[in-house]
Write a protein that holds these residues in place. Sequence first.
Motif, PDB file in Angstrom:
ATOM      1  N   GLN A 248      35.652   1.718  50.589  1.00  0.00           N
ATOM      2  CA  GLN A 248      34.793   2.896  50.456  1.00  0.00           C
ATOM      3  C   GLN A 248      34.992   3.564  49.096  1.00  0.00           C
ATOM      4  O   GLN A 248      34.023   4.013  48.472  1.00  0.00           O
ATOM      5  N   ILE A 249      36.229   3.615  48.645  1.00  0.00           N
ATOM      6  CA  ILE A 249      36.510   4.208  47.330  1.00  0.00           C
ATOM      7  C   ILE A 249      35.798   3.405  46.248  1.00  0.00           C
ATOM      8  O   ILE A 249      35.172   3.975  45.353  1.00  0.00           O
ATOM      9  N   LEU A 250      35.899   2.083  46.336  1.00  0.00           N
ATOM     10  CA  LEU A 250      35.301   1.245  45.294  1.00  0.00           C
ATOM     11  C   LEU A 250      33.777   1.302  45.316  1.00  0.00           C
ATOM     12  O   LEU A 250      33.145   1.115  44.269  1.00  0.00           O
ATOM     13  N   HIS A 251      33.178   1.571  46.465  1.00  0.00           N
ATOM     14  CA  HIS A 251      31.722   1.758  46.497  1.00  0.00           C
ATOM     15  C   HIS A 251      31.337   3.017  45.726  1.00  0.00           C
ATOM     16  O   HIS A 251      30.339   3.034  45.009  1.00  0.00           O
ATOM     17  N   ALA A 252      32.137   4.063  45.856  1.00  0.00           N
ATOM     18  CA  ALA A 252      31.850   5.327  45.178  1.00  0.00           C
ATOM     19  C   ALA A 252      32.322   5.321  43.732  1.00  0.00           C
ATOM     20  O   ALA A 252      31.705   5.938  42.870  1.00  0.00           O
ATOM     21  N   SER A 253      33.419   4.605  43.478  1.00  0.00           N
ATOM     22  CA  SER A 253      34.037   4.632  42.147  1.00  0.00           C
ATOM     23  C   SER A 253      34.555   3.230  41.817  1.00  0.00           C
ATOM     24  O   SER A 253      35.745   2.943  41.955  1.00  0.00           O
TER      25      SER A 253
END
Length: 182
Positions: A72-77
């Motif tokens: 989820q973090i990598l989708h956003a950032s």
Amino acid sequence: VIASAPGLPTQRLADIALAAAVMAVLVAAVEMHRLQRFHSMKLNVDTSAHYQKALTLTLQHRLAPAIDHYTQILHASPDNVETLNALAWIRAASDQAQFRDGIAAVRLAEQACVLTQYKVPLYVGTLAAAYAEAGRFKDAVTTATTARDLATAAGQQALAAGNGRLINLYRARQPAWYASQP
């Protein structure tokens, strides 16, 4: 309203209308900038919360939900190097086979290293582990040696020693997770 103002010349009315339009655009631009800053701050808070949760789950060896949070973090950032490295390490060195994926580990670790110009010993060491998991043991030895040397130069003796131990595993054509096996 302006067009019906008595006694004002047409040019003056046009100037007032233009000034009002410019003011409206400026106000809208300032408001848009403020909302973008708010969204960015909210995204940073959300990313930080996800990272702390993922890290806690990782330390508890609850890797499936940890991977979900890292993802989820990598989708956003997508350029979050800490997250790239943490997820790459799981994919390269987890003692649970269902979470290992050498190809994904290499992709994630290489991205973290590119973003940090191959100057962070921890990330370079993760890349070495990823290479080993992908069966690229020659690259793993070379990269772990670089990680060890970077750590030594940075005064990170424990990290340097850890990479030294991993070099021996990679020379024996064993991946990093093998060290955790009985």
